[in-house]
Scaffold this active site. Structure first.
Site, PDB file in Angstrom:
ATOM      1  N   GLU A  45      30.508  15.391  -7.359  1.00 27.81           N
ATOM      2  CA  GLU A  45      30.700  14.020  -7.843  1.00 27.81           C
ATOM      3  C   GLU A  45      29.345  13.366  -8.086  1.00 27.81           C
ATOM      4  O   GLU A  45      28.474  13.391  -7.213  1.00 27.81           O
ATOM      5  CB  GLU A  45      31.498  13.197  -6.824  1.00 27.81           C
ATOM      6  CG  GLU A  45      32.943  13.604  -6.674  1.00 27.81           C
ATOM      7  CD  GLU A  45      33.860  12.934  -7.691  1.00 27.81           C
ATOM      8  OE1 GLU A  45      33.350  12.107  -8.481  1.00 27.81           O
ATOM      9  OE2 GLU A  45      35.064  13.231  -7.677  1.00 27.81           O
TER      10      GLU A  45
ATOM     11  N   HIS B 258      35.556  17.730 -15.265  1.00 29.85           N
ATOM     12  CA  HIS B 258      36.909  17.385 -14.862  1.00 29.85           C
ATOM     13  C   HIS B 258      37.809  17.187 -16.077  1.00 29.85           C
ATOM     14  O   HIS B 258      38.980  17.576 -16.077  1.00 29.85           O
ATOM     15  CB  HIS B 258      36.870  16.100 -14.009  1.00 29.85           C
ATOM     16  CG  HIS B 258      38.079  15.907 -13.169  1.00 29.85           C
ATOM     17  ND1 HIS B 258      38.291  14.762 -12.424  1.00 29.85           N
ATOM     18  CD2 HIS B 258      39.171  16.684 -12.934  1.00 29.85           C
ATOM     19  CE1 HIS B 258      39.425  14.859 -11.780  1.00 29.85           C
ATOM     20  NE2 HIS B 258      39.991  16.008 -12.070  1.00 29.85           N
TER      21      HIS B 258
ATOM     22  N   ASP C 172      36.058  12.464 -17.213  1.00 28.28           N
ATOM     23  CA  ASP C 172      34.744  12.562 -16.573  1.00 28.28           C
ATOM     24  C   ASP C 172      34.248  14.007 -16.609  1.00 28.28           C
ATOM     25  O   ASP C 172      35.048  14.941 -16.577  1.00 28.28           O
ATOM     26  CB  ASP C 172      34.803  12.039 -15.136  1.00 28.28           C
ATOM     27  CG  ASP C 172      35.847  12.733 -14.258  1.00 28.28           C
ATOM     28  OD1 ASP C 172      37.012  12.826 -14.690  1.00 28.28           O
ATOM     29  OD2 ASP C 172      35.501  13.165 -13.152  1.00 28.28           O
TER      30      ASP C 172
END
Length: 310
Positions: free
Chosen positions: A145, A183, A193
């Protein structure tokens, strides 16, 4: 003796308070360790506890443990942006049980790398998705992330740390070059994303993901009623190709060797929603005019790429 016991108890309480004060995540770290120990106990229970259905099987008298096994092997890296306003907010979200989301790594705007889970554990970052024939990406991937609200550019410090981390993961787990994806690639129509400013070309040059070769930008101009016509591929038209003002049967064959849907599927995209798959492809490889139209240039890029994934 009572005084000594009280003293030792006081020392223990002070030590605990200092430890908790030095790390704001001490409480959730302890929960993490407790859960890890529970999983370890499950793995170390041999023979494993039998379910009622298993108990009804004709088991041999002796249990035989093989000596040939290891932990799960991550085979993909999936990159996300957090869609949150700060790395602190993301870390807090990932330490709440009720959110049911997690990731192996979080990278801050300043380039700090937070490892939240052992690479061999299964994080909950991919959700419902598909890449090629793989339908459970959580079980075969590492999630990263990036601290980004979804609209801003990714900082140089963050990208430098990302590249260094990807190099470590690639070497450690022998992850194939093509298996560094986003993603949005695995969840067309559901996720967007990392955002269109993410430098996929830079990553590909460093060996993390594939990119297309330099293209001949010169395109034959089709003139209709004295005006240039823009070529676009349209899956809804009878023959799959459309010009702004007319249909041209030979259009697709000029730029791509196979049907675009087949090309997208070869790359790995789930084409059950073709328009969404095209948008995800363009988000990754085109990064401008992210829509469900495939221009002549888009088709050239798609034609170049699908061969690399074969």
């Amino acid at each position: 003796m009572i005084k000594i016991a009280r003293f030792l108890t006081l020392v223990l309480l002070i030590h605990t308070a200092i430890s908790c004060g030095s790390n704001p995540y001490a409480t959730t770290n302890k929960q993490h360790q407790d859960q890890s120990r529970q999983l370890t106990r499950q793995l170390n229970t041999f023979p494993p506890d039998r379910t009622p259905a298993e108990a009804g099987l004709k088991h041999a008298e002796d249990w035989v443990g093989t000596t040939n096994f290891n932990l799960r092997k991550p085979n993909f890296v999936i990159i996300h942006h957090t869609e949150q306003d700060s790395v602190a907010q993301t870390l807090y979200t990932f330490t709440l049980r009720r959110t049911q989301v997690s990731s192996h790594y979080v990278i801050s705007r300043d380039g700090d790398i937070y490892q939240m889970l052992n690479d061999h554990y299964r994080a909950w970052h991919a959700g419902v998705g598909k890449w090629g024939n793989v339908t459970d990406l959580n079980s075969s991937s590492i999630g990263i992330e990036l601290d980004n609200n979804g609209f801003e550019e990714f900082t140089p410090a963050m990208l430098n740390s990302l590249l260094e981390l990807l190099q470590v993961l690639k070497e450690k787990h022998k992850i194939p070059t093509a298996n560094f994806i986003g993603h949005s690639d695995i969840a067309p129509g559901r996720k967007v994303d990392p955002n269109p400013t993410f430098p996929w070309e830079l990553l590909a040059k460093e060996g993390f993901g594939l990119w297309y070769d330099d293209l001949d930008e010169e395109e034959p101009v089709v003139v209709i009623d004295g005006r240039p016509a823009v070529r676009r591929w349209n899956p809804d038209s009878k023959n799959g190709t459309t010009l702004v003002e007319a249909v041209e049967d030979s259009l697709q064959s000029q730029f791509i060797d196979v049907d675009p849907e087949i090309a997208l599927r070869i790359i790995g995209y789930d084409t059950s929603n073709l328009e969404a798959a095209i948008q995800s492809f363009k988000l990754h490889f085109i990064q401008t005019e992210v829509n469900s139209d495939l221009t002549a240039r888009d088709l050239k890029i798609l034609n170049n790429l699908y061969k690399k994934y074969m």
